[in-house]
Motif scaffolding. Sequence first.
Motif, PDB file in Angstrom:
ATOM      1  N   ARG A  13      -7.374  19.553   7.796  1.00  0.00           N
ATOM      2  CA  ARG A  13      -6.640  20.814   7.755  1.00  0.00           C
ATOM      3  C   ARG A  13      -7.401  21.893   7.001  1.00  0.00           C
ATOM      4  O   ARG A  13      -7.236  23.082   7.264  1.00  0.00           O
ATOM      5  N   ALA A  41      -4.404  10.120   4.201  1.00  0.00           N
ATOM      6  CA  ALA A  41      -3.908  11.377   3.640  1.00  0.00           C
ATOM      7  C   ALA A  41      -5.076  12.298   3.303  1.00  0.00           C
ATOM      8  O   ALA A  41      -5.043  13.497   3.600  1.00  0.00           O
ATOM      9  N   ASN A  53       6.507  21.769  -2.394  1.00  0.00           N
ATOM     10  CA  ASN A  53       5.248  21.515  -1.686  1.00  0.00           C
ATOM     11  C   ASN A  53       5.536  20.732  -0.409  1.00  0.00           C
ATOM     12  O   ASN A  53       5.940  19.576  -0.430  1.00  0.00           O
ATOM     13  N   THR A  88       0.564  16.949  15.343  1.00  0.00           N
ATOM     14  CA  THR A  88       0.822  16.188  14.119  1.00  0.00           C
ATOM     15  C   THR A  88      -0.326  16.355  13.120  1.00  0.00           C
ATOM     16  O   THR A  88      -0.142  16.110  11.934  1.00  0.00           O
ATOM     17  N   GLN A 139      -1.140  24.670  -1.114  1.00  0.00           N
ATOM     18  CA  GLN A 139      -0.322  23.458  -1.180  1.00  0.00           C
ATOM     19  C   GLN A 139      -1.144  22.223  -0.854  1.00  0.00           C
ATOM     20  O   GLN A 139      -0.956  21.160  -1.448  1.00  0.00           O
ATOM     21  N   ILE A 140      -2.047  22.367   0.080  1.00  0.00           N
ATOM     22  CA  ILE A 140      -2.891  21.225   0.431  1.00  0.00           C
ATOM     23  C   ILE A 140      -3.745  20.811  -0.761  1.00  0.00           C
ATOM     24  O   ILE A 140      -3.964  19.620  -0.994  1.00  0.00           O
ATOM     25  N   VAL A 175      -2.987  20.925  -3.861  1.00  0.00           N
ATOM     26  CA  VAL A 175      -2.147  20.133  -4.769  1.00  0.00           C
ATOM     27  C   VAL A 175      -1.969  18.713  -4.212  1.00  0.00           C
ATOM     28  O   VAL A 175      -2.081  17.724  -4.934  1.00  0.00           O
ATOM     29  N   TYR A 176      -1.712  18.663  -2.923  1.00  0.00           N
ATOM     30  CA  TYR A 176      -1.528  17.377  -2.253  1.00  0.00           C
ATOM     31  C   TYR A 176      -2.796  16.529  -2.350  1.00  0.00           C
ATOM     32  O   TYR A 176      -2.764  15.357  -2.727  1.00  0.00           O
ATOM     33  N   GLY A 236      -9.488   1.359  -0.555  1.00  0.00           N
ATOM     34  CA  GLY A 236      -8.911   0.233   0.165  1.00  0.00           C
ATOM     35  C   GLY A 236      -7.470   0.483   0.582  1.00  0.00           C
ATOM     36  O   GLY A 236      -6.857  -0.351   1.241  1.00  0.00           O
ATOM     37  N   ASN A 237      -6.943   1.630   0.179  1.00  0.00           N
ATOM     38  CA  ASN A 237      -5.555   1.954   0.555  1.00  0.00           C
ATOM     39  C   ASN A 237      -5.563   2.862   1.785  1.00  0.00           C
ATOM     40  O   ASN A 237      -5.987   4.016   1.733  1.00  0.00           O
ATOM     41  N   GLU A 238      -5.068   2.294   2.868  1.00  0.00           N
ATOM     42  CA  GLU A 238      -5.100   2.990   4.153  1.00  0.00           C
ATOM     43  C   GLU A 238      -4.340   4.314   4.114  1.00  0.00           C
ATOM     44  O   GLU A 238      -4.752   5.301   4.731  1.00  0.00           O
ATOM     45  N   PHE A 239      -3.254   4.362   3.364  1.00  0.00           N
ATOM     46  CA  PHE A 239      -2.422   5.563   3.362  1.00  0.00           C
ATOM     47  C   PHE A 239      -3.070   6.681   2.564  1.00  0.00           C
ATOM     48  O   PHE A 239      -3.056   7.842   2.984  1.00  0.00           O
ATOM     49  N   LEU A 240      -3.629   6.320   1.426  1.00  0.00           N
ATOM     50  CA  LEU A 240      -4.337   7.330   0.651  1.00  0.00           C
ATOM     51  C   LEU A 240      -5.533   7.835   1.443  1.00  0.00           C
ATOM     52  O   LEU A 240      -5.799   9.044   1.497  1.00  0.00           O
ATOM     53  N   ALA A 288      -3.378  15.004  -5.739  1.00  0.00           N
ATOM     54  CA  ALA A 288      -2.552  13.826  -5.991  1.00  0.00           C
ATOM     55  C   ALA A 288      -3.138  12.588  -5.316  1.00  0.00           C
ATOM     56  O   ALA A 288      -3.320  11.546  -5.953  1.00  0.00           O
ATOM     57  N   VAL A 289      -3.437  12.689  -4.043  1.00  0.00           N
ATOM     58  CA  VAL A 289      -3.881  11.485  -3.329  1.00  0.00           C
ATOM     59  C   VAL A 289      -5.328  11.120  -3.649  1.00  0.00           C
ATOM     60  O   VAL A 289      -5.663   9.935  -3.782  1.00  0.00           O
ATOM     61  N   ALA A 339      -5.451   9.499  -7.101  1.00  0.00           N
ATOM     62  CA  ALA A 339      -4.895   8.147  -7.037  1.00  0.00           C
ATOM     63  C   ALA A 339      -5.887   7.195  -6.394  1.00  0.00           C
ATOM     64  O   ALA A 339      -6.099   6.073  -6.863  1.00  0.00           O
ATOM     65  N   GLN A 346       0.826  -1.200   0.000  1.00  0.00           N
ATOM     66  CA  GLN A 346       0.000   0.000   0.000  1.00  0.00           C
ATOM     67  C   GLN A 346       0.864   1.255   0.000  1.00  0.00           C
ATOM     68  O   GLN A 346       0.531   2.252  -0.654  1.00  0.00           O
TER      69      GLN A 346
END
Lengths: 238, 238
Positions: free
Chosen positions: B165, B158, A152, B68, B91-92, B94-95, B151-155, B98-99, B102, A91
Amino acid sequence: MNFKPAAVNAASEKGFAMSQMQNVERQLREMILGLEIGPGEKLTERWIEGRFGASRTPVRAALLRLETEGLVGRDGRGWTVSPINLAELEQIAVYREAVEVAALRLTCMHADGNAIDVIEAMLDSCDENTAREEWHRVGMDFHIELARLSGNEFLFKAVRDAMTRLSRARWLEVRDEAALGRAWAEHRAILAATRLGDADEAARRLSTHIVGSRDRLVTSLANDRRGLRARGFAVVAA
Amino acid sequence: MNFKPAAVNAASEKGFAMSQMQNVERQLREMILGLEIGPGEKLTERWIEGRFGASRTPVRAALLRLETEGLVGRDGRGWTVSPINLAELEQIAVYREAVEVAALRLTCMHADGNAIDVIEAMLDSCDENTAREEWHRVGMDFHIELARLSGNEFLFKAVRDAMTRLSRARWLEVRDEAALGRAWAEHRAILAATRLGDADEAARRLSTHIVGSRDRLVTSLANDRRGLRARGFAVVAA
DNA sequence: GATACCGGTTTGGTATCCCAAAATGGTATC
DNA sequence: GATACCATTTTGGGATACCAAACCGGTATC
């Protein structure tokens, strides 16, 4: 008694005052990433306290921070060094690809030759005499520094975080000279395309690099699970 | 004295035992996101301690976690509620793009009609009688839940983090009925393409949506800076 | 031999205390 | 009136004490 024996000396690094929390955090992170504490191992606040000569207050703060980095986790009430999780590694590769490619495309839009030279010099600094550990570190820094060029902050932190989480697994990976050479060639190709501002080409090469890297990593770890287990490292299947 | 007056009652929510740290963290987050504590305001551990009836240990733990998340930050030695930062918001965006893109592409590869129905029902639950606050919440949850389907925990994390934020800024945004309607139409179009598994179309529409959303947000806040300043909210320029 | 039970020990969660550094506010000086 | 200076207070960093719950080892029971 507020007397702190050795830790306070280690703290003043080049006259740089460091809080106990930062000390514990840094040292504990190094021990975990350096596999001095194995994946899956149990941690007690009291052990850390004694180990680093700090009281539980900064220990606790450090653990909370490392938890957000994914290096330690909660196991019921206690703390555990995060095991190597193959599903998670896969992942992370997907996540990495998304953020690294986005960052690289940004960088291509305002490519700075000098900054790219610096990164290329990093790659050049590794030769046949370089320690394996150094190759490892430079390999990660390449991706991190490349992401920093995007400007970024969020993409940069995401990449840095992902590399940190991959770090132990990559260190465990059995990598031959040839694989390392191939990786370096790919790094150089990515840099070259970036320098020319060819975003599509750079992105394509980066994607390929990440996917290949993931495949080699997961395969290597899956094959070596027995060996890792023998060293006391917890490895969770994909 | 280990007596805890009211907080411990609030803690047992439906018989659910919650630690003081979780309590403080949750309540403080709500106060910050709900703008009960203004962006840029100073926080002292002792004030929080008294406010929530917890001692400094869990208060500090909660602050470390919120740090954090980007909701509070350090100002020298003390703590500050993070100001609204226009450059950061850009910037957020743009971030996020991306995520989220994806994640959406992943979802399209194994689109689950039922799951999409649930999200569509979320959108349907808002009508002209719905409170502004609710529209706001559903608008964020749409993106978060859509990312979860990947299903992707990181995406997923994010996206959730990015939405957190953005949350205060979006709440401050002056949004007219028409803009809200346009956003909802875009949400539906994204869902429709996703349902068909048309990844390119879905991605394109999502990108457009995010960019448009960013532009409206930044413009609105920049125009209203005087008003926000008057309410005591710190706003940092782009 | 397996299992249920029980008492002592360990451990994380929390409250509290101490300290040095930083902020504060009032005062004297120019 | 502005400013430099000093005493006081406040505040975050850290250390420690206490507690309840989890953990562990041994014993008794089946």
